[in-house]
Design a protein around this motif. Structure first.
Motif, mmCIF file in Angstrom:
data_model
loop_
_atom_site.group_PDB
_atom_site.id
_atom_site.type_symbol
_atom_site.label_atom_id
_atom_site.label_comp_id
_atom_site.label_asym_id
_atom_site.label_seq_id
_atom_site.Cartn_x
_atom_site.Cartn_y
_atom_site.Cartn_z
ATOM 1 N N ARG A 172 0.841 -1.218 -0.102
ATOM 2 C CA ARG A 172 0.065 -0.021 0.217
ATOM 3 C C ARG A 172 0.871 1.377 0.009
ATOM 4 N NH1 ARG A 172 -5.373 -1.533 1.590
ATOM 5 N NH2 ARG A 172 -5.464 -3.570 2.067
ATOM 6 N N LEU A 173 0.377 2.443 -0.714
ATOM 7 C CA LEU A 173 1.272 3.562 -0.597
ATOM 8 C C LEU A 173 1.460 4.008 0.621
ATOM 9 C CD1 LEU A 173 2.010 6.163 -2.398
ATOM 10 C CD2 LEU A 173 -0.202 7.144 -2.159
ATOM 11 N N LYS A 174 0.738 3.687 1.762
ATOM 12 C CA LYS A 174 1.052 4.283 3.194
ATOM 13 C C LYS A 174 2.168 3.738 3.569
ATOM 14 C CE LYS A 174 -1.472 0.856 5.802
ATOM 15 N NZ LYS A 174 -0.324 0.318 6.639
ATOM 16 N N ASP A 175 2.779 2.509 3.078
ATOM 17 C CA ASP A 175 3.917 1.749 3.580
ATOM 18 C C ASP A 175 5.197 1.947 2.929
ATOM 19 O OD1 ASP A 175 2.476 0.421 5.538
ATOM 20 O OD2 ASP A 175 1.565 -1.005 4.002
ATOM 21 N N PHE B 208 -17.817 13.787 -1.097
ATOM 22 C CA PHE B 208 -17.059 12.920 -1.154
ATOM 23 C C PHE B 208 -15.580 12.963 -2.037
ATOM 24 C CE2 PHE B 208 -20.440 9.572 -0.452
ATOM 25 C CZ PHE B 208 -20.568 9.897 0.801
ATOM 26 N N LEU B 209 -15.937 13.789 -3.224
ATOM 27 C CA LEU B 209 -14.569 13.992 -3.970
ATOM 28 C C LEU B 209 -13.925 14.793 -3.151
ATOM 29 C CD1 LEU B 209 -13.184 14.072 -6.723
ATOM 30 C CD2 LEU B 209 -14.890 16.048 -7.167
ATOM 31 N N SER B 210 -14.335 15.931 -2.550
ATOM 32 C CA SER B 210 -13.391 16.905 -1.699
ATOM 33 C C SER B 210 -12.694 16.231 -0.859
ATOM 34 C CB SER B 210 -14.222 18.142 -1.182
ATOM 35 O OG SER B 210 -15.070 18.679 -2.064
ATOM 36 N N ARG B 211 -13.479 15.226 -0.072
ATOM 37 C CA ARG B 211 -12.656 14.491 0.919
ATOM 38 C C ARG B 211 -11.547 13.611 0.399
ATOM 39 N NH1 ARG B 211 -16.408 10.517 4.241
ATOM 40 N NH2 ARG B 211 -16.040 9.142 2.349
ATOM 41 N N ASP B 212 -11.745 12.938 -0.925
ATOM 42 C CA ASP B 212 -10.926 12.449 -1.412
ATOM 43 C C ASP B 212 -9.531 13.105 -1.797
ATOM 44 O OD1 ASP B 212 -12.353 10.026 -1.533
ATOM 45 O OD2 ASP B 212 -12.886 9.817 -3.444
ATOM 46 N N ILE B 213 -9.866 14.229 -2.435
ATOM 47 C CA ILE B 213 -8.701 15.068 -2.852
ATOM 48 C C ILE B 213 -7.781 15.835 -1.569
ATOM 49 C CG2 ILE B 213 -8.178 17.344 -3.979
ATOM 50 C CD1 ILE B 213 -10.550 16.674 -5.856
ATOM 51 N N HIS B 214 -8.821 15.951 -0.599
ATOM 52 C CA HIS B 214 -7.921 16.381 0.823
ATOM 53 C C HIS B 214 -6.996 15.397 1.055
ATOM 54 C CE1 HIS B 214 -7.425 18.151 4.806
ATOM 55 N NE2 HIS B 214 -7.610 16.930 5.135
ATOM 56 N N ASN B 215 -7.310 14.233 1.051
ATOM 57 C CA ASN B 215 -6.809 12.988 1.738
ATOM 58 C C ASN B 215 -5.615 12.791 0.976
ATOM 59 O OD1 ASN B 215 -8.669 12.254 3.783
ATOM 60 N ND2 ASN B 215 -9.556 10.772 2.579
ATOM 61 N N ILE B 216 -5.544 12.940 -0.598
ATOM 62 C CA ILE B 216 -4.507 12.603 -1.244
ATOM 63 C C ILE B 216 -3.338 13.967 -1.185
ATOM 64 C CG2 ILE B 216 -3.839 12.544 -3.646
ATOM 65 C CD1 ILE B 216 -4.828 9.776 -2.368
ATOM 66 N N CYS B 217 -3.891 15.128 -1.258
ATOM 67 C CA CYS B 217 -3.011 16.253 -1.195
ATOM 68 C C CYS B 217 -2.321 16.296 0.348
ATOM 69 C CB CYS B 217 -3.876 17.503 -1.201
ATOM 70 S SG CYS B 217 -4.326 17.756 -3.068
ATOM 71 N N ARG B 218 -2.893 15.969 1.321
ATOM 72 C CA ARG B 218 -2.628 15.899 2.510
ATOM 73 C C ARG B 218 -1.439 14.879 2.733
ATOM 74 N NH1 ARG B 218 -2.519 11.916 5.535
ATOM 75 N NH2 ARG B 218 -4.754 11.099 4.488
ATOM 76 N N ALA C 254 0.970 20.399 -3.223
ATOM 77 C CA ALA C 254 -0.330 19.814 -3.718
ATOM 78 C C ALA C 254 -1.541 20.695 -3.046
ATOM 79 C CB ALA C 254 -0.601 18.367 -2.960
ATOM 80 N N SER C 255 -1.855 21.518 -3.956
ATOM 81 C CA SER C 255 -3.196 22.678 -3.807
ATOM 82 C C SER C 255 -4.383 22.014 -3.807
ATOM 83 C CB SER C 255 -3.091 23.604 -4.418
ATOM 84 O OG SER C 255 -4.216 24.533 -4.292
ATOM 85 N N VAL D 274 -17.134 8.740 -8.121
ATOM 86 C CA VAL D 274 -16.059 9.291 -7.175
ATOM 87 C C VAL D 274 -15.847 8.011 -6.130
ATOM 88 C CG1 VAL D 274 -15.716 10.906 -4.996
ATOM 89 C CG2 VAL D 274 -17.098 11.369 -7.183
ATOM 90 N N HIS D 275 -14.473 7.964 -6.027
ATOM 91 C CA HIS D 275 -14.065 6.883 -5.323
ATOM 92 C C HIS D 275 -14.631 6.680 -3.769
ATOM 93 C CE1 HIS D 275 -11.349 4.413 -2.706
ATOM 94 N NE2 HIS D 275 -10.891 3.548 -3.956
ATOM 95 N N ALA D 276 -14.662 7.833 -2.860
ATOM 96 C CA ALA D 276 -15.269 8.227 -1.890
ATOM 97 C C ALA D 276 -14.586 7.690 -0.662
ATOM 98 C CB ALA D 276 -16.734 7.686 -2.009
ATOM 99 N N ASP D 277 -13.396 7.029 -0.953
ATOM 100 C CA ASP D 277 -12.629 6.482 0.404
ATOM 101 C C ASP D 277 -10.971 6.436 -0.244
ATOM 102 O OD1 ASP D 277 -12.117 5.915 2.970
ATOM 103 O OD2 ASP D 277 -12.292 3.630 2.426
ATOM 104 N N LEU D 278 -10.620 7.545 -1.045
ATOM 105 C CA LEU D 278 -9.368 7.364 -1.678
ATOM 106 C C LEU D 278 -8.305 7.997 -0.430
ATOM 107 C CD1 LEU D 278 -7.981 6.673 -4.195
ATOM 108 C CD2 LEU D 278 -8.193 9.009 -5.022
ATOM 109 N N SER D 279 -7.299 7.296 -0.306
ATOM 110 C CA SER D 279 -6.427 7.668 0.520
ATOM 111 C C SER D 279 -5.176 6.864 0.140
ATOM 112 C CB SER D 279 -6.716 7.455 1.953
ATOM 113 O OG SER D 279 -6.876 6.311 2.457
ATOM 114 N N GLU D 280 -4.090 7.103 1.209
ATOM 115 C CA GLU D 280 -2.749 6.157 0.934
ATOM 116 C C GLU D 280 -3.036 4.552 1.424
ATOM 117 O OE1 GLU D 280 -2.406 8.403 5.008
ATOM 118 O OE2 GLU D 280 -3.319 8.784 2.963
#
Length: 262
Positions: free
Chosen positions: A158-161, A230-240, A249-250, A190-196
Motif C-alpha cells: 500500500r502507498l502508506k507503507d 466525497f470528492l473533496s474528501r478524497d482530494i483532501h486525503n491525497i493532497c495531505r 499539492a493545492s 467518485v472513489h469516496a474513500d481514496l487515501s494512501e
C-alpha cells in the motif's frame, strides 16, 4: 445445508489445497466462512473459476481477501464480505442515493450482496475509463473475484507503507490525480474513500511505480447526493499525504483540475 453436502464442500476445499490452512480453522471463522459462503466457493471450484486457494492476504473491517489460482493458473484475489459483522449502516449510506441500487432490501444479507455487486460494477466502470484497478472477474453473493496485484503470493504494498521510498513521488501523484479525474469525468464516479490506504504501488519504487486504486466498493455515481462532498474528501486525503512527501499539492487547484474547470 445437509451434513453430506458440507462434507462434499470440505472435500472440495481440501482439493483446492486449503487443507494446509486448516478447514477446521476456517470453520471457526464463521463470520467469513459460513456455510453458504463455503457452498458458493464449492460451486465456483466445480465450474473451474477457482482451481487452488491459499491463505489470507488482507483482513479488513468488512472483508477478508484470499490468494487463489484460476484457469490456466491465473493469480486471483478473492474478497469475501462478512454477512454477520459488516457495518451495514455505513454501507447503506453509500448505497442509498445510488440509482443503480434504488430497490435494495434493508436486510443484512441483501445489503452485503448489493455492496459486492456495487464494487464489481465500480471496478468495471473504472477500468473502462482507463483507471488501473484490479480487473473484475466475477461477483456472486458476498464473494468478489478479481485480478491479484502482486508477486509471489504477496500483494503489492500500500502507498502508506512505501510512499517515502518512491523515487519520483511527484510523477506518482500526477498519475493518482489523473486516475481521479478519469473516474470523475469518464466514469462519472467518485472513489469516496481514496487515501494512501486504498492505493497499491505496483512495479516497485522506481520509475516503473504506478498506482492501483482498490477498495472501490463505496464509490458513488455523480448523481449521488454526497458525491461532491466525497470528492473533496478524497482530494483532501491525497493532497495531505503527498504534501508530507514534499509535493506541492493545492487542494483547490486539484479539485478544479479534476472537475475540468481549468
Amino acid at each position: 445445508m445437509t451434513d453430506k453436502l458440507l462434507r462434499k464442500i470440505e472435500e472440495e476445499i481440501s482439493r483446492l489445497h486449503m487443507k494446509e490452512h486448516g478447514v477446521e480453522e476456517l470453520k471457526v471463522e464463521e463470520d467469513v466462512f459460513d456455510k453458504p459462503t463455503l457452498e458458493t466457493l464449492y460451486k465456483l471450484a466445480n465450474r473451474g473459476v477457482i482451481t487452488a486457494m491459499g491463505g489470507s492476504i488482507s483482513t479488513g473491517k468488512e472483508a477478508n481477501v484470499f490468494y487463489a489460482l484460476g484457469e490456466d493458473k491465473r493469480e486471483l484475489a478473492i474478497k469475501i464480505y462478512r454477512i454477520t459483522t459488516s457495518n451495514f449502516k455505513a454501507m447503506s449510506d453509500y448505497l442509498i442515493g445510488d440509482p443503480r441500487f434504488a430497490n435494495i432490501k434493508q436486510s443484512k444479507k441483501s445489503i452485503v450482496f448489493e455492496w459486492t455487486k456495487k464494487e464489481f460494477k465500480n471496478l468495471v466502470r473504472a477500468r473502462d475509463a482507463g483507471v488501473r484497478v484490479p480487473e473484475p472477474i466475477l461477483s456472486e453473493r458476498n464473494i468478489l473475484i478479481m485480478e491479484f496485484i502482486g508477486e509471489h503470493e504477496q500483494h503489492a504494498p500500500r502507498l502508506k507503507d512505501v510512499g517515502r521510498d518512491l523515487e519520483d513521488a511527484a510523477s506518482f501523484f500526477e498519475v493518482v490525480i489523473d486516475y481521479t479525474t478519469k473516474l470523475y469525468q469518464n466514469a462519472s464516479l467518485v472513489h469516496a474513500d481514496l487515501s494512501e490506504f486504498n492505493i497499491l504501488v505496483e512495479g516497485g519504487s522506481g520509475d516503473e511505480a504506478r498506482p492501483v486504486f482498490i477498495d472501490i466498493g463505496q464509490g458513488v455515481t455523480l448523481d449521488h447526493p454526497n458525491a461532491e462532498e466525497f470528492l473533496s474528501r478524497d482530494i483532501h486525503n491525497i493532497c495531505r499525504y503527498f504534501s508530507k512527501l514534499g509535493i506541492d499539492a493545492s487542494e483547490e487547484d486539484v479539485l478544479a483540475s479534476v472537475k475540468g474547470l481549468v
